[in-house]
Design an enzyme around this catalytic site. Structure first.
Site, PDB file in Angstrom:
ATOM      1  N   ASP A 203      -9.435  -2.822 -14.572  1.00 20.95           N
ATOM      2  CA  ASP A 203      -9.594  -2.574 -15.858  1.00 20.95           C
ATOM      3  C   ASP A 203     -10.945  -1.825 -16.472  1.00 20.95           C
ATOM      4  O   ASP A 203     -10.986  -1.590 -17.695  1.00 20.95           O
ATOM      5  CB  ASP A 203      -9.209  -3.980 -16.709  1.00 20.95           C
ATOM      6  CG  ASP A 203      -8.968  -3.873 -18.369  1.00 20.95           C
ATOM      7  OD1 ASP A 203      -8.272  -2.954 -18.302  1.00 20.95           O
ATOM      8  OD2 ASP A 203      -9.795  -4.628 -18.906  1.00 20.95           O
ATOM      9  N   SER A 227      -7.405  -2.654 -24.413  1.00 20.96           N
ATOM     10  CA  SER A 227      -6.037  -2.723 -23.226  1.00 20.96           C
ATOM     11  C   SER A 227      -4.971  -3.324 -24.144  1.00 20.96           C
ATOM     12  O   SER A 227      -5.293  -4.444 -24.893  1.00 20.96           O
ATOM     13  CB  SER A 227      -6.478  -3.233 -22.090  1.00 20.96           C
ATOM     14  OG  SER A 227      -7.490  -2.802 -21.349  1.00 20.96           O
ATOM     15  N   GLN A 277      -1.706   1.646 -17.322  1.00 24.09           N
ATOM     16  CA  GLN A 277      -2.044   0.639 -18.502  1.00 24.09           C
ATOM     17  C   GLN A 277      -2.034   1.722 -19.747  1.00 24.09           C
ATOM     18  O   GLN A 277      -1.945   2.822 -19.677  1.00 24.09           O
ATOM     19  CB  GLN A 277      -3.586   0.375 -18.144  1.00 24.09           C
ATOM     20  CG  GLN A 277      -4.252  -0.210 -19.447  1.00 24.09           C
ATOM     21  CD  GLN A 277      -5.714  -0.623 -19.320  1.00 24.09           C
ATOM     22  OE1 GLN A 277      -6.455   0.312 -19.763  1.00 24.09           O
ATOM     23  NE2 GLN A 277      -6.023  -1.698 -18.664  1.00 24.09           N
TER      24      GLN A 277
END
Length: 285
Positions: A203, A227, A277
């Site tokens: 991430d 995110s 993502q």
């Protein structure tokens, strides 16, 4: 072991509270919200501790509220299914009585089958790129304050970006980003530790990749970035304390959201994981 890696292993070592219930802490580094990779890694640890004899092959998570780093996070695991070949778990991360993150994870027994993979991109290896100390010495004086503060801090994951110039030029670039990553110190041999560390690291740069075509970064104070969801697939064994190439691209941005994908390779070219993502990239300038 560096204090950064020791702290990472500590925050990934959840405290069991009851059957299917775990408590996680956040590092005391002054962040205003919990880093998304931390929540992904901790949720994976919680799920994995309820599974025996099977390895995770995929996880899909949604971020719903910013995490508060000042209070613990409670992880509640739902043992949805234990089948002959696959096991399914659902995890909800809770703070202040509200769900801040939810994740589904699937585990599989070891099986043989068809095999193929995408080739690893041809990019310079980590030894051909400047080390973090060399990058800091050359680039820190040129970086804006938010970026400088981030890179000055001791971190558990070493990164050697291939396209380092994107952090200093401000010019729009091709919709790709390649970075070599590894834990800064050796990790225990337990595969679950390496999976959790990779989930954490996956991430770090992915959202930022969606800003490459616009010449911006998440360090820009006018960018509101977060995110929104995160998917990770484990393909082959790996060690997170050995160099891994994180090859990322961004096929779409729109509606104040950016979509990015990543393929993660061992140095020998083996594809070990894939990531996708979508994140918030709101321009407040």
């Amino acid at each position: 072991m560096s204090s950064a890696v020791a702290n990472l292993l500590k925050i990934l070592n959840l405290e069991p509270l009851e059957v299917n219930l775990f408590r996680g802490q956040s590092p005391k580094v002054g962040w205003q919200r919990v880093f998304g990779g931390q929540v992904i890694g901790q949720a994976l640890v919680a799920a994995t501790r309820t599974v025996e004899g099977r390895q995770p092959h995929s996880l899909h998570g949604y971020f719903m509220l910013p995490g508060d780093p000042k209070v613990p996070i409670i992880y509640e695991v739902d043992r949805i299914r234990d089948g002959r070949s696959f096991t399914t778990r659902r995890v909800v991360a809770i703070q202040h009585g509200q769900a801040i993150f939810s994740m589904s994870a699937s585990y599989q027994i070891a099986e043989d089958g068809f095999e193929h993979q995408a080739p690893m991109p041809e990019v310079p290896g980590p030894d051909a790129l400047p080390s973090e100390s060399e990058v800091k010495a050359e680039l820190l004086p040129k970086m804006p304050e938010p970026m400088r503060t981030y890179f000055e801090r001791e971190r558990p994951i070493e990164m050697r970006p291939v396209e380092m110039q994107r952090y200093t030029s401000g010019d729009p670039g091709k919709p790709i980003f390649h970075v070599w990553i590894r834990a800064t110190d050796p990790l225990p041999d337990d595969p679950a530790v390496h999976q959790a560390v990779l989930a954490y690291a996956s991430d770090i740069t992915l959202l930022d990749t969606s800003l490459v075509p616009h010449g911006r970064t998440v360090f820009d104070p006018t960018i509101q970035g977060a995110s929104l969801d995160h998917a990770l697939w484990f393909h082959r064994p790996f060690r997170a304390d050995e160099w891994l190439l994180y090859a990322q691209d961004t096929p779409f941005a729109g509606g104040a959201r950016g979509f990015s994908r990543g393929l993660i390779f061992r140095q020998d070219g083996t594809l070990v994981a894939s990531v996708a993502q979508e994140g918030l990239i709101r321009d407040r300038s």
